[in-house]
Design a protein around this motif. Structure first.
Motif, PDB file in Angstrom:
ATOM      1  N   UNK A  40      56.381 -59.060 -29.436  1.00 20.04           N
ATOM      2  CA  UNK A  40      55.321 -59.069 -28.096  1.00 20.04           C
ATOM      3  C   UNK A  40      54.569 -59.874 -28.030  1.00 20.04           C
ATOM      4  N   UNK A  41      53.325 -60.659 -28.298  1.00 21.01           N
ATOM      5  CA  UNK A  41      52.907 -61.534 -27.723  1.00 21.01           C
ATOM      6  C   UNK A  41      53.903 -63.098 -27.816  1.00 21.01           C
ATOM      7  N   UNK A  42      54.579 -62.947 -28.968  1.00 20.75           N
ATOM      8  CA  UNK A  42      55.996 -64.222 -28.931  1.00 20.75           C
ATOM      9  C   UNK A  42      56.056 -64.390 -26.436  1.00 20.75           C
ATOM     10  N   UNK A  43      56.701 -63.029 -26.904  1.00 15.59           N
ATOM     11  CA  UNK A  43      56.836 -62.872 -25.565  1.00 15.59           C
ATOM     12  C   UNK A  43      56.106 -63.128 -24.442  1.00 15.59           C
ATOM     13  N   UNK A  44      54.850 -62.686 -24.449  1.00 13.54           N
ATOM     14  CA  UNK A  44      54.337 -62.912 -23.250  1.00 13.54           C
ATOM     15  C   UNK A  44      53.434 -64.034 -23.677  1.00 13.54           C
ATOM     16  N   UNK A  45      53.541 -64.871 -24.924  1.00 17.82           N
ATOM     17  CA  UNK A  45      52.759 -66.741 -24.399  1.00 17.82           C
ATOM     18  C   UNK A  45      54.340 -67.709 -23.891  1.00 17.82           C
ATOM     19  N   UNK A  46      55.226 -67.118 -24.077  1.00 14.75           N
ATOM     20  CA  UNK A  46      57.031 -67.743 -23.770  1.00 14.75           C
ATOM     21  C   UNK A  46      56.858 -67.678 -22.032  1.00 14.75           C
ATOM     22  N   UNK A  47      56.295 -66.348 -21.742  1.00 11.88           N
ATOM     23  CA  UNK A  47      55.751 -66.300 -19.953  1.00 11.88           C
ATOM     24  C   UNK A  47      54.729 -66.697 -19.708  1.00 11.88           C
ATOM     25  N   UNK A  48      53.712 -66.980 -20.356  1.00 10.43           N
ATOM     26  CA  UNK A  48      52.412 -67.725 -19.626  1.00 10.43           C
ATOM     27  C   UNK A  48      52.325 -69.661 -19.719  1.00 10.43           C
ATOM     28  N   UNK A  49      52.983 -69.866 -20.124  1.00  7.72           N
ATOM     29  CA  UNK A  49      54.313 -71.214 -20.824  1.00  7.72           C
ATOM     30  C   UNK A  49      55.020 -71.355 -18.884  1.00  7.72           C
ATOM     31  N   UNK A  50      56.511 -70.873 -19.510  1.00  5.00           N
ATOM     32  CA  UNK A  50      57.231 -70.749 -18.164  1.00  5.00           C
ATOM     33  C   UNK A  50      56.264 -70.814 -17.107  1.00  5.00           C
ATOM     34  N   UNK A  51      55.378 -69.625 -16.466  1.00  2.00           N
ATOM     35  CA  UNK A  51      54.897 -69.131 -15.126  1.00  2.00           C
ATOM     36  C   UNK A  51      53.654 -70.666 -14.879  1.00  2.00           C
ATOM     37  N   UNK A  52      52.798 -71.388 -15.756  1.00  2.57           N
ATOM     38  CA  UNK A  52      51.867 -72.201 -15.740  1.00  2.57           C
ATOM     39  C   UNK A  52      50.509 -71.456 -15.399  1.00  2.57           C
ATOM     40  N   UNK A  53      50.504 -69.671 -15.444  1.00  6.40           N
ATOM     41  CA  UNK A  53      49.442 -68.994 -15.242  1.00  6.40           C
ATOM     42  C   UNK A  53      49.573 -68.084 -16.188  1.00  6.40           C
ATOM     43  N   UNK A  54      47.737 -67.103 -16.304  1.00  2.33           N
ATOM     44  CA  UNK A  54      47.654 -65.962 -17.022  1.00  2.33           C
ATOM     45  C   UNK A  54      48.934 -64.757 -16.448  1.00  2.33           C
ATOM     46  N   UNK A  55      49.149 -63.961 -17.791  1.00  2.53           N
ATOM     47  CA  UNK A  55      50.343 -62.951 -18.123  1.00  2.53           C
ATOM     48  C   UNK A  55      50.426 -62.246 -16.897  1.00  2.53           C
ATOM     49  N   UNK A  56      49.581 -62.443 -16.329  1.00  2.00           N
ATOM     50  CA  UNK A  56      49.409 -60.438 -15.508  1.00  2.00           C
ATOM     51  C   UNK A  56      49.057 -60.477 -14.322  1.00  2.00           C
ATOM     52  N   UNK A  57      50.114 -60.415 -13.485  1.00  2.00           N
ATOM     53  CA  UNK A  57      50.051 -60.432 -12.255  1.00  2.00           C
ATOM     54  C   UNK A  57      50.748 -58.851 -11.343  1.00  2.00           C
ATOM     55  N   UNK A  58      51.768 -59.353 -11.736  1.00  2.00           N
ATOM     56  CA  UNK A  58      52.734 -58.486 -11.443  1.00  2.00           C
ATOM     57  C   UNK A  58      52.889 -56.679 -11.702  1.00  2.00           C
ATOM     58  N   UNK A  59      53.150 -55.842 -11.573  1.00  2.00           N
ATOM     59  CA  UNK A  59      52.963 -54.092 -12.208  1.00  2.00           C
ATOM     60  C   UNK A  59      53.800 -54.114 -13.215  1.00  2.00           C
ATOM     61  N   UNK A  60      55.054 -55.475 -13.360  1.00  2.00           N
ATOM     62  CA  UNK A  60      55.333 -55.462 -14.610  1.00  2.00           C
ATOM     63  C   UNK A  60      55.142 -55.486 -15.749  1.00  2.00           C
ATOM     64  N   UNK A  61      54.346 -57.623 -15.513  1.00  2.00           N
ATOM     65  CA  UNK A  61      53.481 -57.606 -16.408  1.00  2.00           C
ATOM     66  C   UNK A  61      52.419 -56.920 -16.996  1.00  2.00           C
ATOM     67  N   UNK A  62      51.665 -55.822 -16.100  1.00  2.00           N
ATOM     68  CA  UNK A  62      50.267 -55.177 -16.394  1.00  2.00           C
ATOM     69  C   UNK A  62      51.235 -54.362 -17.668  1.00  2.00           C
ATOM     70  N   UNK A  63      52.044 -53.703 -17.109  1.00  4.94           N
ATOM     71  CA  UNK A  63      52.718 -52.774 -18.716  1.00  4.94           C
ATOM     72  C   UNK A  63      52.875 -53.599 -19.448  1.00  4.94           C
ATOM     73  N   UNK A  64      53.669 -54.671 -19.573  1.00  2.85           N
ATOM     74  CA  UNK A  64      54.274 -54.871 -21.134  1.00  2.85           C
ATOM     75  C   UNK A  64      52.735 -56.019 -21.851  1.00  2.85           C
ATOM     76  N   UNK A  65      51.694 -56.467 -20.995  1.00  2.52           N
ATOM     77  CA  UNK A  65      50.056 -56.987 -21.463  1.00  2.52           C
ATOM     78  C   UNK A  65      49.294 -55.384 -22.009  1.00  2.52           C
ATOM     79  N   UNK A  66      49.261 -54.435 -21.241  1.00  2.00           N
ATOM     80  CA  UNK A  66      48.608 -52.961 -21.131  1.00  2.00           C
ATOM     81  C   UNK A  66      48.958 -52.692 -23.019  1.00  2.00           C
ATOM     82  N   UNK A  67      50.786 -52.744 -23.024  1.00  2.00           N
ATOM     83  CA  UNK A  67      50.840 -52.775 -23.416  1.00  2.00           C
ATOM     84  C   UNK A  67      50.825 -52.849 -25.310  1.00  2.00           C
ATOM     85  N   UNK A  68      50.999 -54.085 -24.966  1.00  2.32           N
ATOM     86  CA  UNK A  68      50.724 -55.157 -25.970  1.00  2.32           C
ATOM     87  C   UNK A  68      48.670 -54.973 -26.654  1.00  2.32           C
TER      88      UNK A  68
END
Lengths: 184, 625
Positions: free
Chosen positions: B371-399
């Motif tokens: 779960x953390x690896x996926x979120x980290x990959x998203x941070x690297x790909x988007x070059x921004x923190x992982x929480x900005x859309x509703x989709x991202x909040x669901x995966x981050x809150x669950x983590x």
């Protein structure tokens, strides 16, 4: 006590991380423009093409590295091309040898191009002959299409020291530049 | 001249339209697509790999990220390189029978329709679409809205399919006399681009036939007319601007990537982009000739050339990481792990051997790591923190919830923490799959959100608050269930209450910190600290609710049972603040509005309240008994 210390350390870690992150990051709303400027500073070299002028003289842009070269695409049927020619020719004239014009005609029949040039010379009292003017015919448009993806005219690629530093689509600002040699 | 020509070609069309040759032998999945999927493209304001672009559109059309017989990227090659074949593929998912009815199509099992079927129907009902488009959205019925949505999808499909029509071999002149007249080689594959210099001659040649009866035309004359017709049809593709694969070349381009059509027709071409377009031509020819070796060579060359041209506009390793991220699809694996862990934990409660508990623990740790690896990959790909859309909040809150639960499990080792983590992880990741089905999950943010500092502080703090509050809420459920099932296990009850208290404190800390940081951000962005915006009120509501609960518990006003009941309602408070305020569609935070969220939210809140009432009634009855 240990719990409080851990909590405090965690918060301090979180905040310092956020501040460090922000310092190392350019906000995304600004970043693309900055990146674009950096990217465009690395100008691409003009391809090594030997053009043949209508007089049969071979021309390579790499051989004209001491000058700025305007690689200009035009056609006799194009109104804006007619309109910009007098100013463009005077611009090259004012540069006193620092700027050369390599003008590529897209006309199927170069006689049409020559007719336009004669008219420009006659009506506007500007010479279409000179050591810094190179006239090239691309009658089947293979040169302009295959090598430059150029369809629209007029178009001008500005080449400085063998690098393509700018492109002007439509008529260029030739009339406004008082000192063309200082522009590029 | 073109107007007159239109009349002529229309008559010819009616007379006999030749079927376009379709290369049925080309099997998209047989090609090596490893290089093609990495080619960068600008879409929705973001440079992404072709794989991501293909998936976003397949999700939009079909609702799935792959077809039964081919991947999204293979499907994309078919649309752009062999569109006539793609037009027959049934990939439009039309789930509403009313919409199917409105288009006079037959309802079929699987409700998938092809572009060919839909475009014919839309052609027939063009005036209806225009009327609907002119209507105010509030006046449209749901099927009407869906019909319009379908229309725009079909239009997008058409535009994508036309992306490369100017560099594809669409023409061949058989008549030597015509070829000679137009100064074009005969019996050779020709591109629209090859014919462009001869446009005037092509139309002039067809114009000569204007006064003739189409039925009396000789085969040579028909060839002239069809050449003009095909040319005029492809010339209409010049508006095709979705397939932006050509990076900015000149200062005047700014950050704008171009489609091949726009690059050439709008004067953005350069010698470098011409060489790149040439590689696309070669890829196209290799694809249509089913030449796998040539395809592999040219697609790899095109990918390399694209990154060379893009320079700082696209990071090759980030694009490759995104392809990897999409390929491994870790969130689905993590969801599976959480479900298995939950089942193992349930069985461990039934007195099964300790190995079940241990296996669940190992799985949960692996799940959290992935779960953390996926979120980290998203941070690297988007070059921004992982929480900005509703989709991202669901995966981050669950983590966050899973991590916190594991932390408590590590301290207590009574399976309660892991149960909470597996439940929240499963539910929220399941919800996230619904958001992921909307298309690209790495969408660009609205300007106000596009700041790394505040995303890294305010949004992260608020969502950490959500995660901790949900853990406290779920612990409340477990307390009530345990109280009902094992009323005499007071040690376990106290244990849960203490954990709940600690988690609620952490939740309060993060919710308060996030709310205050949000106020400071609002002051900087909008010039005021507090504006009684629904999202601001929602955040404050969570803080007040938690403070009330904590004060009640610490002051001894709330009994453990009432505290646990209040914690159950924390889930409702968080859900309303998190998703509910978007429903209001007012205020400055309405960026995440989702139409169909109301029913699900209502269902969740009702279920929570019913659970609470049910449990309280059951506990009272048991006490009386």
């Amino acid at each position: 006590m240990n719990g409080k210390l851990i909590a405090l350390l965690f918060v301090a870690f979180l905040l310092s991380g956020a501040i460090l992150y922000n310092q190392n990051q350019v906000p995304q709303s600004i970043a693309p423009e900055t990146e674009a400027t950096d990217a465009n500073k690395k100008f691409a070299p003009f391809p090594d093409i030997t053009f043949k002028t209508v007089d049969g003289q071979p021309v390579r842009i790499q051989d004209l590295k001491e000058k700025t070269v305007l690689v200009h695409f035009w056609a006799a049927w194009c109104g804006p091309c007619h309109a910009e020619f007098p100013d463009l020719l005077r611009y090259v004239e004012r540069a006193k040898g620092n700027i050369a014009l390599l003008s590529i005609s897209l006309d199927g029949n170069y006689d049409d191009s020559q007719h336009v040039l004669n008219e420009v010379e006659r009506k506007h009292n500007v010479s279409v002959h000179g050591p810094h003017l190179y006239w090239v015919s691309d009658r089947d448009r293979s040169l302009s299409l295959q090598n430059f993806n150029t369809v629209k005219v007029p178009e001008t690629i500005v080449v400085n020291q063998g690098l393509m530093i700018d492109k002007i689509v439509g008529g260029g600002p030739w009339a406004e530049a008082a000192k063309p040699e200082a522009q590029y | 001249m073109k107007k007159r020509l239109t009349l002529l070609v229309f008559v010819l069309c009616l007379a006999a339209l030749p079927a376009r040759a379709i290369n049925e032998d080309v099997k998209p999945s047989d090609f090596n697509l490893s290089a093609f999927r990495e080619i960068p493209i600008l879409h929705d304001g973001r440079v992404k790999p072709m794989e991501s672009f293909a998936r976003a559109y397949l999700l939009a059309f079909d609702g799935k990220s792959a077809l039964p017989d081919m991947s999204a990227i293979a499907w994309m090659t078919e649309i752009v390189f062999n569109p006539e074949r793609a037009y027959q593929r049934k990939i439009f998912n039309v789930a509403n029978p009313d919409v199917v009815n409105a288009l006079s199509l037959d309802w079929r099992e699987g409700h998938r329709y092809s572009f060919e079927e839909l475009s014919k129907s839309f052609e027939t009902y063009g005036s209806t679409i225009k009327t609907l488009a002119d209507m105010d959205d509030a006046q449209r019925t749901p099927p009407q809205r869906q019909l319009l949505e379908l229309y725009s999808k079909v239009a997008a499909y058409a535009i994508i399919s036309e992306s490369l029509s100017l560099i594809q071999p669409r023409f061949r002149i058989h008549d030597p006399a015509l070829a000679q007249e137009l100064h074009i080689p005969h019996d050779q594959d020709l591109l629209f681009l090859d014919l462009m210099p001869h446009e005037e001659d092509i139309f002039a040649s067809a114009e000569k036939l204007r006064d003739k009866n189409p039925a009396d035309l000789s085969p040579e004359e028909k060839e002239r007319a069809y050449l003009a017709l095909d040319y005029a049809q492809i010339a209409r593709h010049e508006q095709s601007a979705i397939f932006r694969v050509i990076p900015p070349q000149w200062q005047m381009d700014g950050d704008a990537w171009m489609s091949p059509w726009a690059s050439i027709l709008e004067g953005h071409g350069s010698p470098q982009s011409a060489a790149y377009v040439d590689l696309w031509k070669k890829m196209s020819a290799a694809y249509l000739h089913n030449d796998h070796d040539a395809w592999q060579t040219y697609s790899a060359a095109a990918r390399d050339k694209a990154y060379e041209l893009a320079g700082a506009h696209a990071s090759e390793w980030r694009q490759k990481l995104e392809v990897f991220y999409l390929h491994v699809d870790l969130f689905d694996i993590v969801l599976g792990i959480y479900i298995v862990s939950f089942i193992l934990l349930l069985t461990s409660f039934l007195g099964t051997p300790r190995i079940f508990y241990k296996t669940a623990a190992v799985l949960m740790v692996i799940g959290a790591f992935l779960h953390m690896s996926s979120i980290t990959m998203r941070i690297i790909i988007m070059n921004r923190p992982p929480v900005a859309t509703l989709y991202e909040t669901t995966i981050f809150v669950s983590f966050i919830a899973v991590c916190l639960s594991l932390l408590f499990e590590w301290k207590k080792r009574d399976a309660t923490g892991m149960t909470v983590g597996s439940i929240i992880g499963t539910v929220l990741l399941f919800i996230s799959t619904r958001y992921a089905a909307d298309g690209d999950t790495m969408e660009m943010l609205v300007a106000v959100l596009n700041t790394n500092f505040w995303l890294a502080t305010h949004v992260v703090a608020v969502t950490m608050g959500y995660g901790c509050a949900l853990v406290a809420g779920t612990l409340g459920h477990i307390y009530l269930i345990k109280k009902r099932l094992r009323p005499k296990d007071t040690a376990a009850h106290t244990n849960i209450i203490n954990t709940m208290l600690a988690v609620a404190l952490i939740a309060t800390f993060f919710a308060t910190l996030g709310t205050i940081l949000g106020g400071i951000w609002a002051d900087q962005s909008w010039g005021r600290f507090w504006g009684w915006d629904p999202k601001e009120n929602g955040a404050m509501f969570i803080v007040l609710w938690l403070l009330w609960q904590l004060h009640g518990k610490v002051a001894g006003v709330l009994s453990p049972l009432n505290f646990a009941s209040g914690m159950v309602l924390t889930n409702v408070v968080v859900a309303l603040s998190w998703f509910g305020v978007n429903l209001l569609n007012v205020g400055l935070h309405s960026y995440g509005f989702t139409n169909n969220i109301a029913a699900n939210l209502g269902l969740f809140c009702s279920a929570e309240i019913l659970f609470l009432i049910g449990m309280r009634v059951a506990l009272v009855r048991r006490a009386k008994a």
